[in-house]
Design a protein around this motif. Structure first.
Motif, PDB file in Angstrom:
ATOM      1  N   ALA A 229       0.835  -1.209   0.000  1.00 29.44           N
ATOM      2  CA  ALA A 229       0.000   0.000   0.000  1.00 29.44           C
ATOM      3  C   ALA A 229       0.866   1.253   0.000  1.00 29.44           C
ATOM      4  N   GLU A 230       2.008   1.195   0.706  1.00 28.48           N
ATOM      5  CA  GLU A 230       2.908   2.349   0.750  1.00 28.48           C
ATOM      6  C   GLU A 230       3.524   2.609  -0.623  1.00 28.48           C
ATOM      7  N   ASP A 231       3.918   1.507  -1.317  1.00 32.16           N
ATOM      8  CA  ASP A 231       4.467   1.663  -2.662  1.00 32.16           C
ATOM      9  C   ASP A 231       3.457   2.329  -3.586  1.00 32.16           C
ATOM     10  N   ILE A 232       2.216   1.834  -3.542  1.00 30.81           N
ATOM     11  CA  ILE A 232       1.161   2.366  -4.417  1.00 30.81           C
ATOM     12  C   ILE A 232       0.901   3.838  -4.122  1.00 30.81           C
ATOM     13  N   ALA A 233       0.876   4.174  -2.826  1.00 36.41           N
ATOM     14  CA  ALA A 233       0.653   5.574  -2.452  1.00 36.41           C
ATOM     15  C   ALA A 233       1.766   6.469  -2.998  1.00 36.41           C
ATOM     16  N   GLU A 234       3.023   5.995  -2.919  1.00 36.17           N
ATOM     17  CA  GLU A 234       4.146   6.766  -3.454  1.00 36.17           C
ATOM     18  C   GLU A 234       3.996   6.951  -4.958  1.00 36.17           C
ATOM     19  N   MET A 235       3.657   5.875  -5.663  1.00 36.77           N
ATOM     20  CA  MET A 235       3.538   5.957  -7.122  1.00 36.77           C
ATOM     21  C   MET A 235       2.423   6.900  -7.550  1.00 36.77           C
ATOM     22  N   LYS A 236       1.360   6.983  -6.775  1.00 42.57           N
ATOM     23  CA  LYS A 236       0.239   7.855  -7.128  1.00 42.57           C
ATOM     24  C   LYS A 236       0.592   9.326  -6.994  1.00 42.57           C
ATOM     25  N   THR A 237       1.609   9.623  -6.160  1.00 44.32           N
ATOM     26  CA  THR A 237       1.964  11.032  -5.973  1.00 44.32           C
ATOM     27  C   THR A 237       2.945  11.538  -7.028  1.00 44.32           C
ATOM     28  N   LEU A 238       3.585  10.626  -7.773  1.00 43.88           N
ATOM     29  CA  LEU A 238       4.536  11.045  -8.806  1.00 43.88           C
ATOM     30  C   LEU A 238       3.804  11.649  -9.995  1.00 43.88           C
ATOM     31  N   ASP A 239       4.407  12.654 -10.612  1.00 42.35           N
ATOM     32  CA  ASP A 239       3.819  13.185 -11.829  1.00 42.35           C
ATOM     33  C   ASP A 239       4.056  12.191 -12.965  1.00 42.35           C
ATOM     34  N   ASP A 240       3.453  12.428 -14.111  1.00 36.62           N
ATOM     35  CA  ASP A 240       3.489  11.456 -15.206  1.00 36.62           C
ATOM     36  C   ASP A 240       4.907  11.144 -15.659  1.00 36.62           C
ATOM     37  N   SER A 241       5.738  12.171 -15.815  1.00 38.18           N
ATOM     38  CA  SER A 241       7.097  11.951 -16.314  1.00 38.18           C
ATOM     39  C   SER A 241       7.934  11.175 -15.306  1.00 38.18           C
ATOM     40  N   ALA A 242       7.788  11.502 -14.017  1.00 36.15           N
ATOM     41  CA  ALA A 242       8.548  10.806 -12.982  1.00 36.15           C
ATOM     42  C   ALA A 242       8.119   9.348 -12.892  1.00 36.15           C
ATOM     43  N   PHE A 243       6.815   9.106 -12.982  1.00 38.26           N
ATOM     44  CA  PHE A 243       6.344   7.718 -12.908  1.00 38.26           C
ATOM     45  C   PHE A 243       6.820   6.924 -14.114  1.00 38.26           C
ATOM     46  N   ALA A 244       6.714   7.519 -15.311  1.00 35.38           N
ATOM     47  CA  ALA A 244       7.124   6.813 -16.525  1.00 35.38           C
ATOM     48  C   ALA A 244       8.609   6.449 -16.466  1.00 35.38           C
ATOM     49  N   PHE A 245       9.443   7.393 -15.968  1.00 40.02           N
ATOM     50  CA  PHE A 245      10.874   7.142 -15.883  1.00 40.02           C
ATOM     51  C   PHE A 245      11.185   6.047 -14.868  1.00 40.02           C
ATOM     52  N   SER A 246      10.539   6.140 -13.688  1.00 37.52           N
ATOM     53  CA  SER A 246      10.801   5.140 -12.650  1.00 37.52           C
ATOM     54  C   SER A 246      10.311   3.768 -13.082  1.00 37.52           C
ATOM     55  N   ALA A 247       9.161   3.682 -13.761  1.00 38.57           N
ATOM     56  CA  ALA A 247       8.647   2.404 -14.230  1.00 38.57           C
ATOM     57  C   ALA A 247       9.597   1.784 -15.254  1.00 38.57           C
ATOM     58  N   LYS A 248      10.139   2.626 -16.139  1.00 35.87           N
ATOM     59  CA  LYS A 248      11.065   2.134 -17.146  1.00 35.87           C
ATOM     60  C   LYS A 248      12.319   1.554 -16.500  1.00 35.87           C
ATOM     61  N   GLN A 249      12.872   2.282 -15.526  1.00 33.20           N
ATOM     62  CA  GLN A 249      14.084   1.822 -14.856  1.00 33.20           C
ATOM     63  C   GLN A 249      13.850   0.536 -14.079  1.00 33.20           C
ATOM     64  N   LEU A 250      12.680   0.437 -13.429  1.00 31.19           N
ATOM     65  CA  LEU A 250      12.378  -0.771 -12.668  1.00 31.19           C
ATOM     66  C   LEU A 250      12.194  -1.979 -13.588  1.00 31.19           C
ATOM     67  N   ARG A 251      11.600  -1.765 -14.737  1.00 31.85           N
ATOM     68  CA  ARG A 251      11.446  -2.862 -15.690  1.00 31.85           C
ATOM     69  C   ARG A 251      12.819  -3.316 -16.199  1.00 31.85           C
ATOM     70  N   GLN A 252      13.690  -2.357 -16.500  1.00 34.16           N
ATOM     71  CA  GLN A 252      15.023  -2.696 -16.974  1.00 34.16           C
ATOM     72  C   GLN A 252      15.812  -3.428 -15.889  1.00 34.16           C
ATOM     73  N   PHE A 253      15.694  -2.948 -14.663  1.00 33.60           N
ATOM     74  CA  PHE A 253      16.396  -3.563 -13.550  1.00 33.60           C
ATOM     75  C   PHE A 253      15.910  -4.983 -13.312  1.00 33.60           C
ATOM     76  N   SER A 254      14.578  -5.171 -13.378  1.00 32.70           N
ATOM     77  CA  SER A 254      14.020  -6.506 -13.184  1.00 32.70           C
ATOM     78  C   SER A 254      14.499  -7.464 -14.262  1.00 32.70           C
ATOM     79  N   ALA A 255      14.547  -6.992 -15.532  1.00 31.66           N
ATOM     80  CA  ALA A 255      14.989  -7.845 -16.630  1.00 31.66           C
ATOM     81  C   ALA A 255      16.463  -8.175 -16.508  1.00 31.66           C
ATOM     82  N   SER A 256      17.275  -7.182 -16.089  1.00 32.17           N
ATOM     83  CA  SER A 256      18.724  -7.391 -16.017  1.00 32.17           C
ATOM     84  C   SER A 256      19.114  -8.297 -14.863  1.00 32.17           C
TER      85      SER A 256
END
Length: 318
Positions: A229-256
């Motif tokens: 729930a804390e993760d979701i709350a943090e993600m909801k407060t990010l603006d669109d560009s910040a969320f898109a960037f963080s999601a991209k990095q997390l996907r890359q990190f998970s794949a790597s």
């Protein structure tokens, strides 16, 4: 309850408070009220601030006339027995003995401020322009004003509020010839525009929230994990560009973090140098530089996300 159509709503007007006297022994509970005071009715959601005047000359009102709840024919609560149209419309009658009627009577006894409303069916509608005058019901009104003529009252009703928000009726008791100025009309139009802007902003926020929910769900699926729930709350407060960037990095990190069998993963080839401090514990596992010891991948990903989201949130606030 069923939705009222807009054409019908144009002819519904709220009036003054209805009175419910205490019961006389052996008689039905009665009511009385002023359905129309004879003057200009202003502030209606459709007819506007310039107002409407109902010509009482030759008005038709059935006797008896139905008394309904909130203008719904299925909610019969009383009968209008007497009507006085001498300069205004005063009505009186009695309540039925059904459950809904008795609930209203009891609520009135407990002090609830019910109001009366009516549906008026004009035979013709006259628009009086600004700067012109018209005499109706023995009073002189200056335009702009709308005059309903050859009127017929089809029903009376009891409403829970002075302005029924559920059906967008926004009318008030008739006042004796208040002549709104152009400035007042302009203010009303400005208020309506502001209300529309606020409505659109609310819709946009709801759409953005639903979109972010879908994006978070998709990210969780791609990472193969369930966010707290804390993760979701943090993600909801990010603006669109910040969320898109963080999601991209997390996907890359998970794949790597899942190299092909038999190959040594080179983290520095995947994670940008300026972000390695966020993910270094994934390689070390938190155990003195020994990769994978004592810490599962999911836990490291959780920590990486938490640190990354916190960094992005701090940057966003600054």
């Amino acid at each position: 309850m069923p939705e009222q159509n807009e054409e019908r709503l144009k002819y519904l007007f709220n009036a003054s408070a209805i009175e419910v006297p205490k019961a006389e022994e052996g008689q039905k509970r009665k009511f009385n009220g002023t359905a129309y005071a004879g003057g200009r009715v202003d502030g209606h959601w459709y007819w506007g601030r310039s107002g409407v005047v109902f010509d009482l000359d030759g008005i038709e009102i059935d006797r008896p006339t139905a008394l309904l709840e909130e203008h719904f024919s299925s909610s019969r609560i009383g009968v209008v027995r007497e009507v006085d149209t001498n300069g205004k419309i005063n009505v009186s009658g009695d309540f039925l003995t059904n459950t809904k009627a008795q609930e209203i009577v009891q609520d009135s006894d407990d002090g609830f401020p019910f109001q009366m409303s009516m549906m008026i069916d004009p035979g013709s509608i006259e628009e009086v322009a600004q700067g012109k005058q018209v005499v109706v019901n023995g009073q002189t009104f200056e335009g702009p004003v709308t005059v309903f003529r050859q009127n017929r009252i089809r029903e009376f009703t009891i409403c829970s509020t002075g302005a029924d928000r559920n059906t967008s009726i926004k009318a008030f008791s008739g006042k004796s010839n208040p002549n709104p100025t152009k400035e007042e009309t302009d203010v009303t139009e400005l208020e309506q525009a502001k209300a529309r802007i606020q409505e659109l902003e609310t819709q946009n926020k709801q759409f953005a929230a639903a979109k972010r929910e879908a994006e978070i769900t998709a990210l969780a699926k791609d990472l193969g994990k369930e966010f707290s729930a804390e993760d979701i709350a943090e993600m909801k407060t990010l603006d669109d560009s910040a969320f898109a960037f963080s999601a991209k990095q997390l996907r890359q990190f998970s794949a790597s973090s899942q190299p092909p069998a038999g190959q040594q993963q080179q983290q520095t080839n995947t994670v940008p140098a300026h972000l390695q401090y966020l993910f270094s514990h994934q390689a070390t596992g938190g155990q003195g530089g020994q990769a994978g010891q004592g810490q599962p991948q999911g836990s490291a990903l959780d920590q990486a996300f938490a640190q990354f989201a916190a960094a992005q949130q701090g940057a966003h606030k600054s």
